[in-house]
Design a protein around this motif. Structure first.
Motif, PDB file in Angstrom:
ATOM      1  N   ILE A  74       0.860  -1.179   0.000  1.00 48.37           N
ATOM      2  CA  ILE A  74       0.000   0.000   0.000  1.00 48.37           C
ATOM      3  C   ILE A  74       0.893   1.224   0.000  1.00 48.37           C
ATOM      4  CG2 ILE A  74      -1.715   1.323   1.307  1.00 48.37           C
ATOM      5  CD1 ILE A  74      -2.673  -1.417   2.427  1.00 48.37           C
ATOM      6  N   ILE A  75       0.617   2.176  -0.877  1.00 48.86           N
ATOM      7  CA  ILE A  75       1.370   3.426  -0.924  1.00 48.86           C
ATOM      8  C   ILE A  75       0.462   4.542  -0.432  1.00 48.86           C
ATOM      9  CG2 ILE A  75       2.590   5.072  -2.387  1.00 48.86           C
ATOM     10  CD1 ILE A  75       4.033   2.378  -2.041  1.00 48.86           C
ATOM     11  N   THR A  76       0.902   5.247   0.622  1.00 48.53           N
ATOM     12  CA  THR A  76       0.049   6.255   1.242  1.00 48.53           C
ATOM     13  C   THR A  76       0.094   7.591   0.521  1.00 48.53           C
ATOM     14  OG1 THR A  76       1.812   6.954   2.762  1.00 48.53           O
ATOM     15  CG2 THR A  76       0.307   5.197   3.516  1.00 48.53           C
ATOM     16  N   HIS A  77       1.255   7.932  -0.085  1.00 47.25           N
ATOM     17  CA  HIS A  77       1.372   9.178  -0.839  1.00 47.25           C
ATOM     18  C   HIS A  77       2.651   9.131  -1.655  1.00 47.25           C
ATOM     19  CE1 HIS A  77       3.747  10.047   2.757  1.00 47.25           C
ATOM     20  NE2 HIS A  77       4.171  11.195   2.251  1.00 47.25           N
ATOM     21  N   ILE A  78       2.869  10.165  -2.475  1.00 49.11           N
ATOM     22  CA  ILE A  78       3.905  10.046  -3.502  1.00 49.11           C
ATOM     23  C   ILE A  78       5.223  10.728  -3.156  1.00 49.11           C
ATOM     24  CG2 ILE A  78       2.216   9.702  -5.326  1.00 49.11           C
ATOM     25  CD1 ILE A  78       2.716  12.652  -6.166  1.00 49.11           C
ATOM     26  N   HIS A  79       5.442  11.112  -1.912  1.00 48.84           N
ATOM     27  CA  HIS A  79       6.770  11.588  -1.522  1.00 48.84           C
ATOM     28  C   HIS A  79       7.771  10.440  -1.636  1.00 48.84           C
ATOM     29  CE1 HIS A  79       5.164  15.292   0.833  1.00 48.84           C
ATOM     30  NE2 HIS A  79       5.535  15.615  -0.384  1.00 48.84           N
ATOM     31  N   PHE A  80       8.986  10.761  -2.079  1.00 48.47           N
ATOM     32  CA  PHE A  80       9.944   9.710  -2.444  1.00 48.47           C
ATOM     33  C   PHE A  80      10.250   8.765  -1.301  1.00 48.47           C
ATOM     34  CE2 PHE A  80      13.216  11.815  -0.092  1.00 48.47           C
ATOM     35  CZ  PHE A  80      14.271  10.925   0.021  1.00 48.47           C
ATOM     36  N   LEU A  96       3.430  -8.256  -7.730  1.00 46.45           N
ATOM     37  CA  LEU A  96       3.139  -7.485  -6.525  1.00 46.45           C
ATOM     38  C   LEU A  96       1.909  -6.623  -6.780  1.00 46.45           C
ATOM     39  CD1 LEU A  96       4.074  -6.651  -3.634  1.00 46.45           C
ATOM     40  CD2 LEU A  96       5.203  -4.685  -4.727  1.00 46.45           C
ATOM     41  N   ASP A  97       0.849  -6.877  -6.015  1.00 53.18           N
ATOM     42  CA  ASP A  97      -0.338  -6.020  -6.053  1.00 53.18           C
ATOM     43  C   ASP A  97      -0.060  -4.785  -5.207  1.00 53.18           C
ATOM     44  OD1 ASP A  97      -2.154  -7.653  -7.606  1.00 53.18           O
ATOM     45  OD2 ASP A  97      -2.212  -9.008  -5.876  1.00 53.18           O
ATOM     46  N   VAL A  98      -0.250  -3.607  -5.804  1.00 52.02           N
ATOM     47  CA  VAL A  98      -0.016  -2.347  -5.107  1.00 52.02           C
ATOM     48  C   VAL A  98      -1.328  -1.570  -5.056  1.00 52.02           C
ATOM     49  CG1 VAL A  98       1.243  -0.165  -5.078  1.00 52.02           C
ATOM     50  CG2 VAL A  98       2.394  -2.262  -5.831  1.00 52.02           C
ATOM     51  N   TYR A  99      -1.733  -1.218  -3.847  1.00 46.70           N
ATOM     52  CA  TYR A  99      -2.991  -0.500  -3.637  1.00 46.70           C
ATOM     53  C   TYR A  99      -2.695   0.948  -3.276  1.00 46.70           C
ATOM     54  CZ  TYR A  99      -4.856  -5.230  -3.409  1.00 46.70           C
ATOM     55  OH  TYR A  99      -5.185  -6.527  -3.709  1.00 46.70           O
ATOM     56  N   VAL A 112      -3.006   9.081  -6.475  1.00 44.18           N
ATOM     57  CA  VAL A 112      -1.798   8.375  -6.037  1.00 44.18           C
ATOM     58  C   VAL A 112      -1.617   7.112  -6.867  1.00 44.18           C
ATOM     59  CG1 VAL A 112      -0.659   7.206  -4.120  1.00 44.18           C
ATOM     60  CG2 VAL A 112      -1.902   9.324  -3.698  1.00 44.18           C
ATOM     61  N   ALA A 113      -2.726   6.397  -7.111  1.00 45.39           N
ATOM     62  CA  ALA A 113      -2.652   5.169  -7.900  1.00 45.39           C
ATOM     63  C   ALA A 113      -2.123   5.441  -9.303  1.00 45.39           C
ATOM     64  CB  ALA A 113      -4.023   4.511  -7.967  1.00 45.39           C
ATOM     65  N   GLU A 114      -2.591   6.512  -9.937  1.00 43.91           N
ATOM     66  CA  GLU A 114      -2.129   6.842 -11.289  1.00 43.91           C
ATOM     67  C   GLU A 114      -0.651   7.207 -11.293  1.00 43.91           C
ATOM     68  OE1 GLU A 114      -6.258   8.563 -13.293  1.00 43.91           O
ATOM     69  OE2 GLU A 114      -4.955   9.899 -12.124  1.00 43.91           O
ATOM     70  N   THR A 115      -0.197   7.921 -10.276  1.00 47.69           N
ATOM     71  CA  THR A 115       1.217   8.295 -10.208  1.00 47.69           C
ATOM     72  C   THR A 115       2.098   7.069 -10.032  1.00 47.69           C
ATOM     73  OG1 THR A 115       0.705  10.480  -9.308  1.00 47.69           O
ATOM     74  CG2 THR A 115       2.928   9.646  -8.950  1.00 47.69           C
ATOM     75  N   VAL A 128      -1.133  -2.138 -10.219  1.00 40.82           N
ATOM     76  CA  VAL A 128      -1.692  -1.117  -9.342  1.00 40.82           C
ATOM     77  C   VAL A 128      -3.213  -1.237  -9.304  1.00 40.82           C
ATOM     78  CG1 VAL A 128      -1.900   1.356  -8.901  1.00 40.82           C
ATOM     79  CG2 VAL A 128       0.242   0.417  -9.816  1.00 40.82           C
ATOM     80  N   HIS A 129      -3.762  -1.195  -8.090  1.00 39.08           N
ATOM     81  CA  HIS A 129      -5.196  -1.298  -7.873  1.00 39.08           C
ATOM     82  C   HIS A 129      -5.693  -0.030  -7.184  1.00 39.08           C
ATOM     83  CE1 HIS A 129      -5.061  -5.646  -8.749  1.00 39.08           C
ATOM     84  NE2 HIS A 129      -3.939  -5.644  -8.032  1.00 39.08           N
ATOM     85  N   PRO A 130      -6.434   0.835  -7.871  1.00 36.75           N
ATOM     86  CA  PRO A 130      -6.995   2.027  -7.218  1.00 36.75           C
ATOM     87  C   PRO A 130      -8.058   1.626  -6.202  1.00 36.75           C
ATOM     88  CG  PRO A 130      -7.023   2.211  -9.623  1.00 36.75           C
ATOM     89  CD  PRO A 130      -6.746   0.790  -9.306  1.00 36.75           C
ATOM     90  N   ARG A 131      -8.066   2.325  -5.076  1.00 33.88           N
ATOM     91  CA  ARG A 131      -9.060   2.060  -4.038  1.00 33.88           C
ATOM     92  C   ARG A 131      -9.611   3.374  -3.504  1.00 33.88           C
ATOM     93  NH1 ARG A 131      -9.242  -2.010  -6.160  1.00 33.88           N
ATOM     94  NH2 ARG A 131      -9.048  -4.142  -5.352  1.00 33.88           N
TER      95      ARG A 131
END
Length: 274
Positions: A74-80, A96-99, A112-115, A128-131
């Protein structure tokens, strides 16, 4: 759930490269560290592993703490410091499924999902799975809910992770000021373990160009600038959420040495069974 704190530091970590401050020296003397933020969750019932944020220190963290590679992330935001470790899955994982959240960020014009999808389009392993925030979804046998928090100028999310079989609950604030919306607080409430970001102690707010915000009844700022909670803000939030146990994370090396390793400030490698 077996929860391992892979990374408990902010964007520079502790010790910080090129820094000779007392806190960084003390970390070296004690052989403790705070690498960039990441949390590993193993569902012991299913044997699956979930990664919360992909630290740039991914390779080192997984080797050091001897945890299994993730089945999902899970990625919470796009800071490096929360995202760039995804590149480490190259040649390590076949899938790897990434939400990530599906809300468009006015600052970037993307979710965030698109980035994540655009930045790692070259990694065949990543799907990538948008949620939608505040709508629970399942991964690794666990129920996850993303919640909006306040980390300007970008959108950012905290999350709650629950085991539907045992009822165990982990809440993570994400990078945020104290001004977390009420509906997000409701989702985060009553965790067995709360990981709350607390970049500096409140007395350092005077060193920020705009100072502190969201003062409590005691006049102590609960937000450092606009983007992060103070230690006092994080502890006030923990009380309001009725957290059974709290560990403070995303910590900067600016904590004075006499405070930097006191409870409940976390260091890398801590493990908790929920």
């Amino acid at each position: 759930m077996e929860v391992t704190l892979l990374g408990t530091g902010d964007t520079t970590g502790t010790p910080t490269v090129g820094c000779d401050c007392e806190t960084c020296r003390l970390a070296e003397e004690r052989d403790v560290e705070r690498t960039r933020f990441s949390v590993h969750i193993e569902n012991e019932r299913t044997g699956e592993c979930l990664l919360i944020d992909a630290s740039p220190d991914f390779r080192y963290q997984f080797l050091r703490d001897e945890v299994s590679l993730p089945d999902a992330a899970i990625i919470t935001h796009i800071h490096f410091d929360h995202l760039d470790g995804l590149g480490n899955v190259f040649r390590l994982l076949r899938h790897l499924d990434v939400y990530a959240a599906d809300e468009t960020d006015p600052e970037t014009g993307k979710t965030v999902a698109e980035t994540v999808d655009a930045d790692y389009h070259y990694l065949d392993a990543v799907t990538v799975h948008p949620r939608t925030p505040l709508e629970p979804f399942s991964t690794c046998g666990l129920e996850v809910t993303l919640v909006p928090v306040v980390h300007p100028p970008l959108v950012c999310y905290g999350l709650a992770v629950e085991d539907p079989e045992t009822g165990a609950k982990l809440s993570i604030t994400g990078d945020t000021s104290y001004a977390i919306p009420d509906d997000s607080r409701a989702v985060l409430a009553d965790p067995n373990l709360l990981l709350a970001e607390a970049i500096v102690p409140a007395h350092l707010a005077e060193k920020h160009p705009i100072g502190g915000r969201h003062e409590g009844p005691d006049g102590i700022p609960r937000t450092f600038g606009t983007k992060h909670m103070t230690r006092e803000g994080a502890l006030a939030l923990a009380d309001e959420l009725a957290a059974e146990r709290t560990r403070l994370v995303h910590l900067a090396h600016f904590y004075p040495a006499e405070e930097a390793f006191e409870e409940p400030l976390a260091v890398d490698g801590e493990r908790y069974s929920l």
